[in-house]
Design an enzyme around this catalytic site. Structure first.
Site, PDB file in Angstrom:
ATOM      1  CB  SER A 169      -0.961  -0.051   1.197  1.00 13.27           C
ATOM      2  OG  SER A 169      -1.930   0.957   1.108  1.00 13.27           O
ATOM      3  CG  ASP A 310      -6.777  -2.430  -4.137  1.00 11.34           C
ATOM      4  OD1 ASP A 310      -7.467  -1.758  -3.339  1.00 11.34           O
ATOM      5  OD2 ASP A 310      -5.543  -2.303  -4.236  1.00 11.34           O
ATOM      6  CG  HIS A 344      -5.655  -1.919  -0.278  1.00  7.28           C
ATOM      7  ND1 HIS A 344      -5.067  -1.463  -1.440  1.00  7.28           N
ATOM      8  CD2 HIS A 344      -4.945  -1.357   0.739  1.00  7.28           C
ATOM      9  CE1 HIS A 344      -4.051  -0.668  -1.146  1.00  7.28           C
ATOM     10  NE2 HIS A 344      -3.954  -0.588   0.168  1.00  7.28           N
TER      11      HIS A 344
END
Length: 368
Positions: A169, A310, A344
């Protein structure tokens, strides 16, 4: 540059939603959490991109394994692993992340590698607004984070080269920044669940909405609150579902009562571990990120992995397909939606993307 999609993976144990912005909670310690060594460095007279300065910046980090020195006395087995927004180094030592990576024969076997897990500026036990400066803390960004990571490695730990940088991330975006700012510093790069472009569209909208909920709350009091402002609950609610996927949430909350209970429980847990100033700073640290202009500076092998479910980096935008061909020694993998992926938060399920790390380490082996 190659683009790949992978087949369905063997089912994993159910993993509850792990949002992009989260504080790590551990019920029991695994072997890596027990073995990790904690340390701090102090960087002095730190200048930030905004022109602000800090006399002393504390950076906390954990390590696994031991440094190895080559014939020239240089550390040649260091690996840097970077956490996501609002998280900390602890999250990279959970069993779902660590067990497939750091054991004997694994791609980052800690009997071979010296693995470093920093708490970024504003996170964990590193310097952050809640330490006392509150809203007077310097407004750091990803460039500041990478530059201070570099200073920590080179000036304090005596490391001038890395075997690998892997980030999830925010840490994945920092991996792109590393590759462009310090070309060749690492033999290989692996950014997970991220994009190289400025944060705009829905991604920036949800971040901005969460920040505005706090900023416009009278109880925030320009950062000088005595108790956490109620708006932190609104901000955490906005970001609740960003880290997982509809398939997963439907499975863990198939009824209205279960869905509502999940929201109540998850947001309450987050509220108890969130400081409003820290939240504002780490959410806004992405404000001027843009790695898309200088991808040609990344000269080493890079494997970039995203997932089709995601919410934060939706594949239908086709951003990765546009930019991936600009990576000279790159491979982009899009993991398809499956019961095994977690949106995610798939970035924390190392078993899913471990084969690509194995391949990257094999094909980026430095010459001796």
């Amino acid at each position: 540059m190659s683009l790949h999609r992978i087949p369905r993976l063997i089912a994993l144990a159910t993993l509850l939603a792990m949002p992009c912005v989260a504080q790590s909670t551990q019920a029991t310690q695994n072997r890596y959490q027990r073995e990790a060594v904690d340390a701090d460095v102090a960087l002095h007279n730190v200048h930030f991109g905004t022109g602000e300065t800090l006399n002393t910046l504390r950076l906390h980090y954990k390590t696994l394994g031991k440094p190895h020195r080559n014939a020239a006395g240089k550390i040649d087995n260091a690996v840097l692993i970077l956490h996501g927004t609002g998280d900390r180094s602890d999250s990279m030592l959970t069993s779902i992340f660590a067990d497939p990576l750091f054991g004997p024969g694994d791609p980052l076997d800690i009997t071979r590698y010296y693995v470093i897990f920093p708490d970024d500026i504003g996170h964990g036990q590193s310097s952050k607004p809640s330490d006392g400066l509150h809203a007077r803390f310097p407004h750091y960004d990803y460039d500041d984070m990478v530059q201070t990571q570099h200073a920590m490695l080179t000036e304090e730990l005596g490391i001038d080269h890395l075997r690998l940088i892997l980030g999830v991330s925010m840490g994945g975006m920092q991996t792109f920044v590393w590759g462009e700012t310090y070309p060749g510093f690492a033999d290989a790069l692996m950014p997970l669940t991220c994009l190289p472009v400025p944060l705009a569209g829905r991604n920036r909208m949800m971040r901005y909405a969460a920040m505005q909920a706090i900023r416009t709350d009278p109880a925030y009091n320009n950062g000088e609150y005595k108790t956490q402002p109620p708006s932190i609950h609104t901000a955490n609610t906005i970001l609740l579902v960003t880290g997982t996927s509809p398939l997963v949430l439907q499975g863990i909350a198939p009824t209205r009562k279960q869905a509502e209970a999940y929201v109540d429980q998850t947001v309450a847990q987050r509220d108890a571990n969130t400081d409003a100033n820290n939240f504002l700073y780490y959410i806004d640290s992405s404000r001027n990120y843009d790695a898309s202009q200088h991808l040609d500076r990344i000269t080493v092998p890079i494997t970039w992995v995203n997932t089709a479910d995601d919410f934060i980096n939706p594949p239908e935008l086709r951003i990765a397909e546009h930019y991936a061909p600009q990576l000279k020694q790159g491979k982009f993998i899009l993991l398809p939606i499956s019961p095994e992926t977690r949106g995610h938060s798939t970035n924390m399920l190392a078993s899913i993307w471990r084969p690509y790390l194995v391949d990257l380490m094999r094909h980026s082996q430095p010459a001796h």
